[in-house]
Write a protein that holds these residues in place. Structure first.
Motif, PDB file in Angstrom:
ATOM      1  N   SER A   2       0.852  -1.181   0.001  1.00  0.00           N
ATOM      2  CA  SER A   2       0.061  -0.134  -0.108  1.00  0.00           C
ATOM      3  C   SER A   2       0.875   1.291   0.007  1.00  0.00           C
ATOM      4  O   SER A   2       2.002   1.268   0.272  1.00  0.00           O
ATOM      5  CB  SER A   2      -1.087  -0.092   1.012  1.00  0.00           C
ATOM      6  OG  SER A   2       0.046   0.430   2.458  1.00  0.00           O
ATOM      7  N   GLU A   4       0.824   3.712   2.061  1.00  0.00           N
ATOM      8  CA  GLU A   4       1.246   4.081   3.427  1.00  0.00           C
ATOM      9  C   GLU A   4       2.476   3.369   3.895  1.00  0.00           C
ATOM     10  O   GLU A   4       3.292   3.892   4.298  1.00  0.00           O
ATOM     11  CB  GLU A   4       0.193   3.955   4.341  1.00  0.00           C
ATOM     12  CG  GLU A   4      -1.147   5.048   4.171  1.00  0.00           C
ATOM     13  CD  GLU A   4      -2.053   4.918   5.280  1.00  0.00           C
ATOM     14  OE1 GLU A   4      -2.585   3.781   5.644  1.00  0.00           O
ATOM     15  OE2 GLU A   4      -2.339   6.223   5.654  1.00  0.00           O
ATOM     16  N   ARG A   7       5.443   4.691   2.115  1.00  0.00           N
ATOM     17  CA  ARG A   7       5.661   5.806   2.623  1.00  0.00           C
ATOM     18  C   ARG A   7       6.494   5.639   3.966  1.00  0.00           C
ATOM     19  O   ARG A   7       7.616   6.288   4.072  1.00  0.00           O
ATOM     20  CB  ARG A   7       4.650   6.746   2.836  1.00  0.00           C
ATOM     21  CG  ARG A   7       5.079   8.209   3.563  1.00  0.00           C
ATOM     22  CD  ARG A   7       3.782   9.088   3.684  1.00  0.00           C
ATOM     23  NE  ARG A   7       2.662   8.676   4.658  1.00  0.00           N
ATOM     24  CZ  ARG A   7       3.131   8.554   5.934  1.00  0.00           C
ATOM     25  NH1 ARG A   7       4.092   9.051   6.344  1.00  0.00           N
ATOM     26  NH2 ARG A   7       2.066   8.088   6.582  1.00  0.00           N
ATOM     27  N   VAL A   8       5.980   4.786   4.779  1.00  0.00           N
ATOM     28  CA  VAL A   8       6.891   4.529   6.059  1.00  0.00           C
ATOM     29  C   VAL A   8       7.917   3.837   5.765  1.00  0.00           C
ATOM     30  O   VAL A   8       9.241   4.037   6.114  1.00  0.00           O
ATOM     31  CB  VAL A   8       5.798   3.335   6.813  1.00  0.00           C
ATOM     32  CG1 VAL A   8       6.710   2.788   8.020  1.00  0.00           C
ATOM     33  CG2 VAL A   8       4.677   4.278   7.217  1.00  0.00           C
ATOM     34  N   ALA A  23       9.041   7.349  11.592  1.00  0.00           N
ATOM     35  CA  ALA A  23       8.652   5.925  10.653  1.00  0.00           C
ATOM     36  C   ALA A  23       8.601   4.637  11.464  1.00  0.00           C
ATOM     37  O   ALA A  23       7.666   3.830  11.216  1.00  0.00           O
ATOM     38  CB  ALA A  23       9.310   6.113   9.246  1.00  0.00           C
ATOM     39  N   ASP A  26       5.562   4.318  13.539  1.00  0.00           N
ATOM     40  CA  ASP A  26       4.282   3.847  12.737  1.00  0.00           C
ATOM     41  C   ASP A  26       4.377   2.530  12.085  1.00  0.00           C
ATOM     42  O   ASP A  26       3.360   1.774  12.264  1.00  0.00           O
ATOM     43  CB  ASP A  26       4.239   4.871  11.300  1.00  0.00           C
ATOM     44  CG  ASP A  26       3.757   6.282  11.609  1.00  0.00           C
ATOM     45  OD1 ASP A  26       3.197   6.163  12.879  1.00  0.00           O
ATOM     46  OD2 ASP A  26       4.073   7.188  11.048  1.00  0.00           O
ATOM     47  N   LEU A  30       1.615  -0.243  12.889  1.00  0.00           N
ATOM     48  CA  LEU A  30       1.006  -1.013  11.803  1.00  0.00           C
ATOM     49  C   LEU A  30       1.102  -2.368  12.018  1.00  0.00           C
ATOM     50  O   LEU A  30      -0.144  -3.332  11.811  1.00  0.00           O
ATOM     51  CB  LEU A  30       1.391  -0.333  10.342  1.00  0.00           C
ATOM     52  CG  LEU A  30       0.830   0.767   9.793  1.00  0.00           C
ATOM     53  CD1 LEU A  30       1.572   1.026   8.602  1.00  0.00           C
ATOM     54  CD2 LEU A  30      -0.749   0.328   9.508  1.00  0.00           C
ATOM     55  N   GLY A  69       1.344  13.603  13.177  1.00  0.00           N
ATOM     56  CA  GLY A  69       0.875  12.690  12.739  1.00  0.00           C
ATOM     57  C   GLY A  69      -0.182  12.076  13.085  1.00  0.00           C
ATOM     58  O   GLY A  69      -0.754  12.330  14.323  1.00  0.00           O
ATOM     59  N   PRO A  71      -2.575   8.148  13.406  1.00  0.00           N
ATOM     60  CA  PRO A  71      -2.325   6.552  13.113  1.00  0.00           C
ATOM     61  C   PRO A  71      -2.713   6.338  11.474  1.00  0.00           C
ATOM     62  O   PRO A  71      -3.610   6.994  10.923  1.00  0.00           O
ATOM     63  CB  PRO A  71      -3.379   5.949  14.064  1.00  0.00           C
ATOM     64  CG  PRO A  71      -3.763   6.956  14.958  1.00  0.00           C
ATOM     65  CD  PRO A  71      -3.740   8.282  14.373  1.00  0.00           C
ATOM     66  N   LEU A  72      -1.838   5.477  10.937  1.00  0.00           N
ATOM     67  CA  LEU A  72      -1.959   4.936   9.524  1.00  0.00           C
ATOM     68  C   LEU A  72      -3.176   4.150   9.640  1.00  0.00           C
ATOM     69  O   LEU A  72      -3.409   3.386  10.420  1.00  0.00           O
ATOM     70  CB  LEU A  72      -0.875   4.546   8.994  1.00  0.00           C
ATOM     71  CG  LEU A  72       0.534   5.541   9.166  1.00  0.00           C
ATOM     72  CD1 LEU A  72       1.787   4.904   8.679  1.00  0.00           C
ATOM     73  CD2 LEU A  72       0.072   6.648   8.471  1.00  0.00           C
ATOM     74  N   LYS A  73      -3.963   3.883   8.320  1.00  0.00           N
ATOM     75  CA  LYS A  73      -4.940   3.128   7.987  1.00  0.00           C
ATOM     76  C   LYS A  73      -4.508   1.712   7.866  1.00  0.00           C
ATOM     77  O   LYS A  73      -3.586   1.608   6.935  1.00  0.00           O
ATOM     78  CB  LYS A  73      -5.776   3.720   7.012  1.00  0.00           C
ATOM     79  CG  LYS A  73      -6.955   2.579   6.773  1.00  0.00           C
ATOM     80  CD  LYS A  73      -7.797   3.253   5.588  1.00  0.00           C
ATOM     81  CE  LYS A  73      -8.920   2.435   5.285  1.00  0.00           C
ATOM     82  NZ  LYS A  73      -9.363   2.462   3.999  1.00  0.00           N
TER      83      LYS A  73
END
Length: 135
Positions: A2, A4, A7-8, A23, A26, A30, A69, A71-73
Motif C-alpha cells: 500500500s 502508506e 511511505r513508511v 517511521a 508507525d 501498523l 501525525g 495513526p495510519l490506516k
C-alpha cells in the motif's frame, strides 16, 4: 504494498533521525495492529499473532512518540502468506533502521540501549510473523 506502507518504508531510509524514529513507530504500530487483526482468523496461528503484537508494541513503547501525525490506516489484509509478507519486509527495514540509529547514538544518554532493545523486539516480532500463516 500500500501507499502508506511505501511511505513508511521510504522514511526508514531518511538521514534525519527524528523522521526515522517516527517511521519506526508507525511501522511497529501498523504491524502490531495487523497482528491483532489476524489473531483470530482461521488461517492464522493466534498465539504467534499475539506474540507479534506484543513484541511490536513493546518495541514501539521504547521509542519516542512522534510529535505529529495520525495513526495510519491498516489496509485490507490479503489471505495467506501474501497478506503478511509486506509487513515482514517492513519489520526487516525497521530493524535495520533501529540498529543503524543505535550504532550511531550516544551511549551516555541511554538512547543507544533503548534503540538496541527495541531492535531486538522488532527482530522477535518479525520471526513470529513469518510463522503466523505458515499452515
Amino acid at each position: 504494498m500500500s501507499a502508506e506502507l511505501n511511505r513508511v518504508s521510504e522514511a526508514l531510509s531518511e538521514s534525519d533521525a527524528y523522521t526515522v524514529l517516527a517511521a519506526a513507530w508507525d511501522a511497529l504500530d501498523l504491524a502490531g495492529r495487523l497482528a491483532d487483526a489476524i489473531a483470530w482468523d482461521n488461517a492464522s496461528d493466534e498465539l504467534q499473532a499475539l506474540v507479534v503484537a506484543q513484541e511490536c508494541f513493546t518495541a514501539r513503547d521504547l521509542l519516542p512518540v512522534p510529535e505529529t501525525g495520525v495513526p495510519l490506516k491498516l489496509a485490507e489484509i490479503e489471505p495467506g502468506t501474501a497478506g503478511v509478507a509486506p509487513y515482514i519486509g517492513l519489520l526487516d527495514r525497521t530493524h535495520g533502521a533501529l540498529v543503524c540509529l543505535a550504532s550511531a547514538g550516544d551511549s551516555s544518554t541511554g538512547a543507544q540501549s533503548r534503540l538496541s532493545e527495541a531492535a531486538r523486539h522488532v527482530s522477535a516480532a518479525r520471526e513470529a510473523l513469518t510463522t503466523v500463516r505458515e499452515q
